[in-house]
Design a protein around this motif. Sequence first.
Motif, PDB file in Angstrom:
ATOM      1  N   HIS A  99      57.177  82.617   0.796  1.00 14.35           N
ATOM      2  CA  HIS A  99      57.261  83.647   1.822  1.00 14.35           C
ATOM      3  C   HIS A  99      58.385  84.612   1.476  1.00 14.35           C
ATOM      4  CE1 HIS A  99      54.495  81.750   4.703  1.00 14.35           C
ATOM      5  NE2 HIS A  99      54.909  80.627   4.138  1.00 14.35           N
ATOM      6  N   THR A 100      58.112  85.889   1.612  1.00 14.50           N
ATOM      7  CA  THR A 100      59.142  86.901   1.394  1.00 14.50           C
ATOM      8  C   THR A 100      59.806  87.229   2.725  1.00 14.50           C
ATOM      9  OG1 THR A 100      57.745  88.843   1.808  1.00 14.50           O
ATOM     10  CG2 THR A 100      57.712  87.902  -0.438  1.00 14.50           C
ATOM     11  N   PHE A 101      60.728  88.168   2.697  1.00 14.54           N
ATOM     12  CA  PHE A 101      61.380  88.522   3.957  1.00 14.54           C
ATOM     13  C   PHE A 101      60.436  89.218   4.934  1.00 14.54           C
ATOM     14  CE2 PHE A 101      63.737  92.189   1.586  1.00 14.54           C
ATOM     15  CZ  PHE A 101      62.628  93.010   1.603  1.00 14.54           C
ATOM     16  N   PHE A 102      59.224  89.536   4.502  1.00  9.42           N
ATOM     17  CA  PHE A 102      58.237  90.100   5.422  1.00  9.42           C
ATOM     18  C   PHE A 102      57.674  89.034   6.372  1.00  9.42           C
ATOM     19  CE2 PHE A 102      57.992  93.315   1.998  1.00  9.42           C
ATOM     20  CZ  PHE A 102      58.364  94.410   2.748  1.00  9.42           C
ATOM     21  N   SER A 103      57.877  87.763   6.062  1.00 10.22           N
ATOM     22  CA  SER A 103      57.470  86.681   6.957  1.00 10.22           C
ATOM     23  C   SER A 103      58.509  86.437   8.045  1.00 10.22           C
ATOM     24  CB  SER A 103      57.273  85.375   6.179  1.00 10.22           C
ATOM     25  OG  SER A 103      56.007  85.324   5.587  1.00 10.22           O
ATOM     26  N   PHE A 104      59.652  87.020   7.925  1.00 11.84           N
ATOM     27  CA  PHE A 104      60.736  86.873   8.901  1.00 11.84           C
ATOM     28  C   PHE A 104      61.260  85.449   9.014  1.00 11.84           C
ATOM     29  CE2 PHE A 104      58.094  90.429  10.397  1.00 11.84           C
ATOM     30  CZ  PHE A 104      58.991  91.446  10.148  1.00 11.84           C
ATOM     31  N   ASN A 105      60.873  84.587   8.112  1.00 10.54           N
ATOM     32  CA  ASN A 105      61.395  83.233   8.127  1.00 10.54           C
ATOM     33  C   ASN A 105      61.531  82.679   6.715  1.00 10.54           C
ATOM     34  OD1 ASN A 105      58.766  82.755   7.396  1.00 10.54           O
ATOM     35  ND2 ASN A 105      58.491  81.005   8.750  1.00 10.54           N
ATOM     36  N   GLY A 106      61.332  83.527   5.746  1.00 12.25           N
ATOM     37  CA  GLY A 106      61.412  83.085   4.352  1.00 12.25           C
ATOM     38  C   GLY A 106      62.853  82.933   3.916  1.00 12.25           C
ATOM     39  N   TYR A 109      64.076  86.706   0.454  1.00 10.00           N
ATOM     40  CA  TYR A 109      63.773  87.372  -0.808  1.00 10.00           C
ATOM     41  C   TYR A 109      62.773  88.495  -0.579  1.00 10.00           C
ATOM     42  CZ  TYR A 109      65.681  83.268  -3.270  1.00 10.00           C
ATOM     43  OH  TYR A 109      66.465  82.264  -3.739  1.00 10.00           O
ATOM     44  N   SER A 110      63.006  89.596  -1.240  1.00  9.86           N
ATOM     45  CA  SER A 110      62.003  90.650  -1.274  1.00  9.86           C
ATOM     46  C   SER A 110      60.912  90.229  -2.256  1.00  9.86           C
ATOM     47  CB  SER A 110      62.633  91.962  -1.746  1.00  9.86           C
ATOM     48  OG  SER A 110      62.894  91.905  -3.138  1.00  9.86           O
ATOM     49  N   PRO A 111      59.770  90.897  -2.243  1.00 12.63           N
ATOM     50  CA  PRO A 111      58.733  90.582  -3.237  1.00 12.63           C
ATOM     51  C   PRO A 111      59.239  90.779  -4.670  1.00 12.63           C
ATOM     52  CG  PRO A 111      57.829  91.927  -1.469  1.00 12.63           C
ATOM     53  CD  PRO A 111      59.310  91.879  -1.246  1.00 12.63           C
ATOM     54  N   SER A 112      60.015  91.831  -4.905  1.00  7.52           N
ATOM     55  CA  SER A 112      60.550  92.083  -6.251  1.00  7.52           C
ATOM     56  C   SER A 112      61.529  91.000  -6.668  1.00  7.52           C
ATOM     57  CB  SER A 112      61.250  93.446  -6.308  1.00  7.52           C
ATOM     58  OG  SER A 112      60.317  94.479  -6.164  1.00  7.52           O
ATOM     59  N   CYS A 113      62.363  90.568  -5.739  1.00  9.05           N
ATOM     60  CA  CYS A 113      63.344  89.528  -6.044  1.00  9.05           C
ATOM     61  C   CYS A 113      62.651  88.216  -6.388  1.00  9.05           C
ATOM     62  CB  CYS A 113      64.304  89.338  -4.879  1.00  9.05           C
ATOM     63  SG  CYS A 113      65.621  88.162  -5.244  1.00  9.05           S
ATOM     64  N   PHE A 114      61.624  87.862  -5.633  1.00  9.78           N
ATOM     65  CA  PHE A 114      60.915  86.623  -5.944  1.00  9.78           C
ATOM     66  C   PHE A 114      60.253  86.711  -7.313  1.00  9.78           C
ATOM     67  CE2 PHE A 114      56.920  84.099  -5.823  1.00  9.78           C
ATOM     68  CZ  PHE A 114      57.522  82.897  -6.123  1.00  9.78           C
ATOM     69  N   ALA A 115      59.647  87.847  -7.645  1.00  3.72           N
ATOM     70  CA  ALA A 115      59.035  88.013  -8.968  1.00  3.72           C
ATOM     71  C   ALA A 115      60.090  87.851 -10.059  1.00  3.72           C
ATOM     72  CB  ALA A 115      58.354  89.369  -9.072  1.00  3.72           C
ATOM     73  N   ASP A 130      52.583  85.560   2.930  1.00  2.00           N
ATOM     74  CA  ASP A 130      53.385  85.824   4.115  1.00  2.00           C
ATOM     75  C   ASP A 130      52.577  85.584   5.379  1.00  2.00           C
ATOM     76  OD1 ASP A 130      55.856  86.468   2.972  1.00  2.00           O
ATOM     77  OD2 ASP A 130      55.207  88.506   2.541  1.00  2.00           O
ATOM     78  N   PHE A 131      53.294  85.335   6.466  1.00  2.00           N
ATOM     79  CA  PHE A 131      52.656  85.129   7.754  1.00  2.00           C
ATOM     80  C   PHE A 131      52.189  86.449   8.347  1.00  2.00           C
ATOM     81  CE2 PHE A 131      55.365  81.233   7.954  1.00  2.00           C
ATOM     82  CZ  PHE A 131      54.330  80.315   8.082  1.00  2.00           C
ATOM     83  N   ASP A 132      50.888  86.555   8.582  1.00  2.00           N
ATOM     84  CA  ASP A 132      50.293  87.609   9.396  1.00  2.00           C
ATOM     85  C   ASP A 132      50.454  89.033   8.884  1.00  2.00           C
ATOM     86  OD1 ASP A 132      49.449  85.648  11.257  1.00  2.00           O
ATOM     87  OD2 ASP A 132      51.475  85.635  12.107  1.00  2.00           O
ATOM     88  N   VAL A 133      51.008  89.240   7.691  1.00  2.00           N
ATOM     89  CA  VAL A 133      51.165  90.594   7.150  1.00  2.00           C
ATOM     90  C   VAL A 133      50.838  90.597   5.663  1.00  2.00           C
ATOM     91  CG1 VAL A 133      52.927  91.305   8.822  1.00  2.00           C
ATOM     92  CG2 VAL A 133      53.618  90.294   6.646  1.00  2.00           C
ATOM     93  N   LEU A 134      50.457  91.750   5.176  1.00  2.00           N
ATOM     94  CA  LEU A 134      50.219  91.945   3.748  1.00  2.00           C
ATOM     95  C   LEU A 134      51.246  92.926   3.159  1.00  2.00           C
ATOM     96  CD1 LEU A 134      46.323  92.195   3.860  1.00  2.00           C
ATOM     97  CD2 LEU A 134      47.690  90.301   2.957  1.00  2.00           C
ATOM     98  N   ASP A 135      52.369  93.073   3.822  1.00  2.04           N
ATOM     99  CA  ASP A 135      53.365  94.066   3.421  1.00  2.04           C
ATOM    100  C   ASP A 135      53.942  93.829   2.028  1.00  2.04           C
ATOM    101  OD1 ASP A 135      52.918  95.075   5.919  1.00  2.04           O
ATOM    102  OD2 ASP A 135      54.840  94.445   6.756  1.00  2.04           O
ATOM    103  N   ALA A 136      53.950  92.591   1.555  1.00  4.91           N
ATOM    104  CA  ALA A 136      54.564  92.278   0.260  1.00  4.91           C
ATOM    105  C   ALA A 136      53.622  92.483  -0.925  1.00  4.91           C
ATOM    106  CB  ALA A 136      55.053  90.830   0.258  1.00  4.91           C
ATOM    107  N   VAL A 137      52.337  92.593  -0.664  1.00  2.00           N
ATOM    108  CA  VAL A 137      51.340  92.528  -1.733  1.00  2.00           C
ATOM    109  C   VAL A 137      51.533  93.608  -2.793  1.00  2.00           C
ATOM    110  CG1 VAL A 137      48.876  92.693  -2.276  1.00  2.00           C
ATOM    111  CG2 VAL A 137      49.645  91.348  -0.320  1.00  2.00           C
ATOM    112  N   GLU A 138      51.558  94.850  -2.409  1.00  2.00           N
ATOM    113  CA  GLU A 138      51.633  95.943  -3.387  1.00  2.00           C
ATOM    114  C   GLU A 138      52.897  95.840  -4.242  1.00  2.00           C
ATOM    115  OE1 GLU A 138      51.697 100.810  -3.517  1.00  2.00           O
ATOM    116  OE2 GLU A 138      50.897  99.810  -1.738  1.00  2.00           O
ATOM    117  N   GLU A 139      54.034  95.629  -3.592  1.00  2.00           N
ATOM    118  CA  GLU A 139      55.294  95.524  -4.331  1.00  2.00           C
ATOM    119  C   GLU A 139      55.295  94.320  -5.260  1.00  2.00           C
ATOM    120  OE1 GLU A 139      60.046  94.753  -3.495  1.00  2.00           O
ATOM    121  OE2 GLU A 139      58.831  95.621  -1.888  1.00  2.00           O
TER     122      GLU A 139
END
Length: 160
Positions: A99-106, A109-115, A130-139
């Motif tokens: 889960h990235t920080f877009f899950s609000f409970n990860g 990590y940002s998507p870039s940081c996790f990569a 992530d929970f309930d969002v696709l905000d991390a996908v593109e990044e």
Amino acid sequence: MFSPRQATFDLQGLTGVGGSEEYERAKAQKVRGRLIVLVGFGGPEANEDVCEALGRLERDLNAFDPVRRRAALLELARWAEEGEVHFPEPKRAVNLHVHTFFSFNGYGYSPSCFAWKARCAGLRVAGVVDFDVLDAVEEFLEAGRVLGLRVCAGIETRVY
């Protein structure tokens, strides 16, 4: 500022070329819990400069500003492309559920940081869910492409 020829980053243990004098000296060098092993560095002063620069770029990977995250990712990728940062060979390990920080409970990590962390750890494949969002996908997909990491993305939803 010193520019390393090679650096190996490890998230939980120690990776690198064991037995070399530089490697053995670097075992004691820790930056915010992550071990950085530099090969061919010019001494303790240079090591501190490099660690400071890498630490700054890694912190920027978690910035809430996507432009700042992208700039940090591209700079780190440039270091790798120029042979200044050496990634370990991909292992058989994968992690397809982070889960990235877009899950609000990860882990924050940002998507870039996790990569970046996945590539530095030698993961063969990494995935964000992530929970309930696709905000991390593109990044995340872009970061994987930039870093030469196989990636996938999904969504985890809750039913009430």
